[in-house]
Motif scaffolding. Structure first.
Motif, PDB file in Angstrom:
ATOM      1  N   PHE A   1     -15.439  -2.722   9.482  1.00  0.00           N
ATOM      2  CA  PHE A   1     -14.941  -2.831  10.851  1.00  0.00           C
ATOM      3  C   PHE A   1     -16.012  -3.321  11.819  1.00  0.00           C
ATOM      4  O   PHE A   1     -15.707  -3.899  12.848  1.00  0.00           O
ATOM      5  CB  PHE A   1     -14.485  -1.447  11.350  1.00  0.00           C
TER       6      PHE A   1
ATOM      7  N   ARG B   1     -18.115   9.412   7.789  1.00  0.00           N
ATOM      8  CA  ARG B   1     -17.831   8.757   6.499  1.00  0.00           C
ATOM      9  C   ARG B   1     -18.977   8.877   5.508  1.00  0.00           C
ATOM     10  O   ARG B   1     -18.854   8.423   4.376  1.00  0.00           O
ATOM     11  CB  ARG B   1     -17.451   7.297   6.732  1.00  0.00           C
TER      12      ARG B   1
ATOM     13  N   GLU C   1     -13.307   9.435   8.043  1.00  0.00           N
ATOM     14  CA  GLU C   1     -13.156   8.341   9.004  1.00  0.00           C
ATOM     15  C   GLU C   1     -12.821   8.813  10.413  1.00  0.00           C
ATOM     16  O   GLU C   1     -11.994   9.683  10.594  1.00  0.00           O
ATOM     17  CB  GLU C   1     -12.072   7.379   8.534  1.00  0.00           C
TER      18      GLU C   1
ATOM     19  N   ASP D   1     -10.113  -4.670   6.368  1.00  0.00           N
ATOM     20  CA  ASP D   1      -9.950  -3.231   6.423  1.00  0.00           C
ATOM     21  C   ASP D   1      -8.869  -2.972   7.470  1.00  0.00           C
ATOM     22  O   ASP D   1      -9.071  -3.228   8.655  1.00  0.00           O
ATOM     23  CB  ASP D   1     -11.261  -2.531   6.801  1.00  0.00           C
ATOM     24  N   TRP D   2      -7.716  -2.461   6.964  1.00  0.00           N
ATOM     25  CA  TRP D   2      -6.584  -2.241   7.861  1.00  0.00           C
ATOM     26  C   TRP D   2      -6.436  -3.430   8.815  1.00  0.00           C
ATOM     27  O   TRP D   2      -6.441  -4.580   8.344  1.00  0.00           O
ATOM     28  CB  TRP D   2      -6.730  -0.887   8.572  1.00  0.00           C
TER      29      TRP D   2
ATOM     30  N   MET E   1      -4.709  -7.012   5.439  1.00  0.00           N
ATOM     31  CA  MET E   1      -4.056  -5.714   5.324  1.00  0.00           C
ATOM     32  C   MET E   1      -3.421  -5.383   6.652  1.00  0.00           C
ATOM     33  O   MET E   1      -4.078  -5.397   7.692  1.00  0.00           O
ATOM     34  CB  MET E   1      -5.080  -4.637   4.954  1.00  0.00           C
TER      35      MET E   1
ATOM     36  N   MET F   1     -13.797  -5.155   0.304  1.00  0.00           N
ATOM     37  CA  MET F   1     -13.163  -4.943   1.611  1.00  0.00           C
ATOM     38  C   MET F   1     -14.221  -5.088   2.689  1.00  0.00           C
ATOM     39  O   MET F   1     -15.306  -4.514   2.589  1.00  0.00           O
ATOM     40  CB  MET F   1     -12.548  -3.536   1.692  1.00  0.00           C
TER      41      MET F   1
ATOM     42  N   MET G   1       0.841  -1.206   0.000  1.00  0.00           N
ATOM     43  CA  MET G   1       0.000   0.000   0.000  1.00  0.00           C
ATOM     44  C   MET G   1       0.864   1.240   0.000  1.00  0.00           C
ATOM     45  O   MET G   1       1.975   1.254   0.537  1.00  0.00           O
ATOM     46  CB  MET G   1      -0.829   0.058   1.301  1.00  0.00           C
TER      47      MET G   1
ATOM     48  N   PHE H   1      -8.810   1.305  -3.175  1.00  0.00           N
ATOM     49  CA  PHE H   1      -9.795   0.897  -2.166  1.00  0.00           C
ATOM     50  C   PHE H   1     -11.010   1.823  -2.272  1.00  0.00           C
ATOM     51  O   PHE H   1     -11.265   2.659  -1.436  1.00  0.00           O
ATOM     52  CB  PHE H   1      -9.171   0.971  -0.775  1.00  0.00           C
TER      53      PHE H   1
ATOM     54  N   LYS I   1     -16.508  -1.335  -0.888  1.00  0.00           N
ATOM     55  CA  LYS I   1     -16.333  -1.347   0.572  1.00  0.00           C
ATOM     56  C   LYS I   1     -17.418  -0.523   1.212  1.00  0.00           C
ATOM     57  O   LYS I   1     -18.050   0.304   0.529  1.00  0.00           O
ATOM     58  CB  LYS I   1     -14.937  -0.815   0.928  1.00  0.00           C
ATOM     59  N   HIS I   2     -17.746  -0.776   2.514  1.00  0.00           N
ATOM     60  CA  HIS I   2     -17.180  -1.787   3.399  1.00  0.00           C
ATOM     61  C   HIS I   2     -18.264  -2.829   3.646  1.00  0.00           C
ATOM     62  O   HIS I   2     -19.390  -2.471   3.962  1.00  0.00           O
ATOM     63  CB  HIS I   2     -16.756  -1.131   4.706  1.00  0.00           C
TER      64      HIS I   2
ATOM     65  N   ASP J   1      -5.757   4.269  -1.336  1.00  0.00           N
ATOM     66  CA  ASP J   1      -7.129   4.781  -1.239  1.00  0.00           C
ATOM     67  C   ASP J   1      -7.304   5.901  -2.249  1.00  0.00           C
ATOM     68  O   ASP J   1      -7.116   7.073  -1.916  1.00  0.00           O
ATOM     69  CB  ASP J   1      -7.399   5.313   0.169  1.00  0.00           C
TER      70      ASP J   1
ATOM     71  N   TRP K   1     -10.183  12.000   2.495  1.00  0.00           N
ATOM     72  CA  TRP K   1      -9.574  11.016   1.572  1.00  0.00           C
ATOM     73  C   TRP K   1      -8.943  11.720   0.386  1.00  0.00           C
ATOM     74  O   TRP K   1      -9.080  11.299  -0.763  1.00  0.00           O
ATOM     75  CB  TRP K   1     -10.574   9.953   1.115  1.00  0.00           C
TER      76      TRP K   1
HETATM   77  C1  GLC Z   1      -9.131   2.693   6.633  1.00  0.00           C
HETATM   78  C2  GLC Z   1     -10.517   2.672   6.025  1.00  0.00           C
HETATM   79  C3  GLC Z   1     -10.584   1.985   4.683  1.00  0.00           C
HETATM   80  C4  GLC Z   1      -9.280   2.203   3.945  1.00  0.00           C
HETATM   81  C5  GLC Z   1      -8.192   1.463   4.713  1.00  0.00           C
HETATM   82  C6  GLC Z   1      -6.819   1.631   4.070  1.00  0.00           C
HETATM   83  O1  GLC Z   1      -9.220   2.408   8.002  1.00  0.00           O
HETATM   84  O2  GLC Z   1     -11.577   2.140   6.807  1.00  0.00           O
HETATM   85  O3  GLC Z   1     -11.715   2.512   3.981  1.00  0.00           O
HETATM   86  O4  GLC Z   1      -9.374   1.693   2.623  1.00  0.00           O
HETATM   87  O5  GLC Z   1      -8.132   1.848   6.077  1.00  0.00           O
HETATM   88  O6  GLC Z   1      -6.408   2.961   4.184  1.00  0.00           O
END
Ligand code: GLC
Length: 746
Positions: free
Chosen positions: A247, A161, A486, A279-280, A311, A244, A73, A147, A200-201, A103, A417
């Motif tokens: 959470f 979000r 986020e 997700d992360w 991830m 993805m 990433m 993503f 996602k998500h 992202d 983002w």
């Molecule tokens: C973040 C987000 C997700 C993103 C990922 C990678 O926590 O929830 O949407 O793609 O981590 O950055």
């Protein structure tokens, strides 16, 4: 022989230019898989971050050589991308290429409006074009997996979000999901300018209780199927390469470890053959959820639930070999996960063309890209109010004051983002108005506040002095980008800092006041709307937001945006959305207001219906709302056949007339009401929309054709079916106003 060659030639015409046939890929996957050690297989499922948290570039190269990383990433220097790719393709045992991810949500360098703003365009074709230019910019920097799109249905503006969602409606979100998937992935995923999309998500993240990010959700299966899952299914049917997980734990099960979602629905029901990823650190976050004892059990649960790629949190690379040796995870499950990531790499053409062409002329920030960004920004703007024909600013306006903390905010205008967007490239409203219209009007810029939370009113006197001297005021208020996105939930949705006071004092000057809101969510701006003569909602409009808003203010562009989300009067109304059920005691609309309630009132004098004593039952603005500088009239709603069988198509037509002085575009919306069902049904649901451009005085007939099968829902025994009965159709300018007719399904 010639005939066979001719047939082969013909067949090859249907193969993607860069890609290979599905069968060819599957054969290659098996050949590669058969030569891999268990550790190398696990390595393919390990995704690390290139920004330093998982080691230096040299350390990452060493892990790549050892076959312990499958994707990386956040590396956007194509030279470094190529160095790491060389370590994989030339220096590792398996020679399997890496995928580089990021992202890339609403633009790469050329920033588009935030997705909530793009949804307001109700223009999937343009959104697809925006995604295409985004893929061109990202891929020339080495990114081949984004993503995005985020397609969480969002009914709660407290949730930060909502900014990156397409709003509250399942149908609109589905249309936008398909647009972004096709824009990113193009006709051929193996084209070096194509980028894998990631829906996602998965799933239900937007229903976080209290609008508090990462919070638990309690979505019953029928609502999952009816509201939250359809955009994912549509995205997959459009070819989305990956999914993805979310959470949240839904009904007690974290999506990351939810076998029913990942295996039953995604793989068995929908036949998804792409990649699922965490997700992360959501794999190891199952420990905090209290769903896994430790990292090893988290890895076991996730892999057995069907999660392919981990991830960031490294529990797979640290535990899967042991888990397989202990028989807690089957190697067949590991093989299936590795097949999915290898399939993506083959589909991306990475085995044939692993490197980024760094010598190709760059298209980043090209005039074409900036033009698409401007068009999206223009179409995203929603006109909420326009009294006394305040807008467009007419020729007799000779001087204007530009004020407010968002008038010249190059960073905040880009929105959440914004990973690679550059504020230095942002064209702000203050600068654009001066550049584009400074020859027509005298433009004075006095911000009054320097950022949205600013409480310092010490320059208000200067602002007001200038306000009294000009012909019109344009105030830019809203939110800093950091207050959206986020982990940025808000419990109150009023304008921050002294922005409301600024609007109030500007209004008191009696000068025409245009308020432009730049925000990442609906805000409770009822008071400021009352105090303004005109209000434009411009979301966070991206790099070209300034010229777009300037052209709208001066009438070169006509606003046509519609709200993709309901605007509450007060945060206490949330969740509030248009496609709710009716209840047994719906609001009558004539309930007494708080001030009308008599003293010593008897218990039942106010009646018994579903509303708030203090603010009633209506939102500030309904889903689909948006005005124009012109006006439109709907007439002659007709249904071709009002008695339909389940395999028929509902054909509806309506006549729309532009009854104003300006050319304009109306977004005509088609809503359906299933009046009686084996379960209670929404009071209406969006099932279609059409952008209709009309010159002043022009009349057009708009047609909608809706297969009756689209009226299916999950009934009382959880079967998806169309139930016979009476239906209502409404075609109108928003979810509350339109022409109605009824039809029957037999
Ligand atoms: C973040 C987000 C997700 C993103 C990922 C990678 O926590 O929830 O949407 O793609 O981590 O950055």
């Amino acid at each position: 022989m010639k005939k066979h060659l001719y047939i082969l030639f013909l067949l090859s015409a249907f193969l993607p230019a860069y890609g290979q046939s599905r069968q060819n890929i599957e054969q290659k996957i098996e050949a590669v898989l058969s030569k891999m050690t268990v550790r190398e297989k696990v390595g393919q499922l390990n995704q690390l971050d290139g920004r330093g948290i998982h080691g230096t570039i040299e350390q990452l190269k060493e892990l790549v050589r050892r076959g312990e990383v499958g994707s990386l990433m956040n590396i956007t220097d194509p030279k470094i991308v190529n160095q790491l790719q060389e370590a994989a393709c030339k220096e590792s045992h398996t020679k399997i290429p890496l995928i580089f991810t990021r992202d890339v949500v609403h633009g790469f360098k050329t920033m588009l409006p935030i997705p909530l703003g793009q949804a307001a365009t109700f223009d999937p074709d343009l959104v697809k074009e925006g995604a295409r230019i985004t893929a061109v910019e990202a891929t020339e920097h080495g990114i081949r997996w984004s993503f995005a799109p985020m397609i969480d249905i969002s009914r709660d503006a407290r949730w930060g979000r909502i900014a990156e969602s397409f709003g509250e409606d399942t149908y609109l979100t589905g249309q936008m999901a398909v647009a972004v998937v096709k824009g990113f992935q193009g006709e051929d995923l193996a084209n070096p300018q194509s980028m894998a999309a990631c829906l996602k998500h998965f799933v239900g993240y937007g229903a976080a209780e209290g609008g508090r990010d990462y919070n638990s959700t309690y979505i019953p299966e029928r609502q999952l199927r009816q509201v939250y899952l359809p955009p994912f299914k549509q995205g997959i049917e459009a070819g989305a390469a990956s999914i993805m997980v979310s959470f949240n734990d839904n009904n007690g099960i974290p999506s990351t470890g939810n076998k029913y979602l990942l295996r039953n629905i995604l793989r068995k029901e929908w036949g998804f053959d792409g990649v699922t990823l965490s997700d992360w650190g959501s794999v190891t976050e199952m420990i905090r959820h209290g769903f896994a004892e430790d990292r090893k059990q988290a890895a076991e649960i996730a892999m057995n639930a069907g999660l392919d790629v981990e991830m960031s949190s490294k529990s797979y690379i640290q535990n899967l070999e042991k888990l397989i040796a202990e028989g807690k995870v089957q190697e067949t499950a590991l093989d299936d996960a590795v097949r999915n990531i290898l399939r993506l790499k083959y589909r991306l053409g990475l085995f044939e063309r692993p490197y980024t062409d760094i010598h190709k002329p760059k298209e980043t920030y090209s005039a074409k890209h900036l033009a698409v960004a401007k068009k999206l920004a223009e179409e995203s703007v929603v006109l909420l109010k326009n009294e006394n024909k305040t807008l467009p600013l007419s020729a007799n306006i000779k001087s204007i004051l530009i004020t407010g903390p968002l008038a010249d905010a190059p960073h905040d205008q880009l929105g959440t983002w914004t990973m690679d967007g550059e504020p230095g490239k942002t064209q702000t409203p203050a600068k654009a108005i001066a550049n584009l219209y400074g020859n027509k009007v005298k433009v004075h810029v006095v911000p009054g506040l320097t950022y949205s939370r600013d409480k310092n009113q010490s320059t208000f006197d200067e602002v007001l002095r200038m306000a009294r001297s000009v012909d019109a005021i344009v105030a830019f208020v809203g939110e800093e980008a950091i207050l959206t996105g986020e982990a940025h939930s808000l419990a109150a949705l009023n304008l921050q800092g002294a922005q409301s006071e600024l609007i109030k004092q500007l209004s008191a000057t009696g000068k025409p006041l245009v308020t432009v809101v730049l925000a990442g969510r609906p805000l409770t701006i009822g008071k400021e709307v009352e105090q303004s003569d005109a209000v434009l909602y411009a979301w966070h409009p991206g790099t070209m937001g300034g010229p777009a808003i300037a052209d709208i203010l001066f009438g070169k562009a006509i606003p046509a945006g519609k709200l993709p989300v309901t605007f509450p009067k007060e945060v206490g109304q949330i969740p509030i959305y248009y496609n709710h059920t009716n209840t047994g005691r719906p609001a009558r609309g004539n309930e007494k207001s708080l001030d009308e309630i008599p003293l010593n009132a008897q218990q039942s004098v106010l009646g018994h219906s579903s509303y708030y004593l203090d603010i009633g039952s209506k939102p500030l603005y309904p889903f689909g709302y948006g005005l124009s500088y012109t006006s439109f009239e709907y007439a002659d709603l007709k249904i071709a056949n009002t008695r339909l069988k389940k395999n028929d198509t509902l054909s509806v037509s309506v006549v729309i007339k532009n009854t104003g002085q300006y050319t304009g575009t109306e977004i005509a919306q088609l809503y359906i009401t299933d009046q009686v069902g084996s379960v209670t049904r929404p009071v209406k649901e969006l099932k279609g929309f059409e952008r209709v451009a009309l010159n002043a005085g022009e009349i057009k007939t708009v047609h909608f054709n809706l297969p009756v099968s689209e009226l299916a829902f999950w009934n009382s025994v959880m079967e998806k079916t169309v139930e016979p009965g009476k239906f209502k159709v409404m075609v109108g300018t928003n979810s509350e106003n339109g022409s109605e007719a009824t039809f029957e399904v037999l």
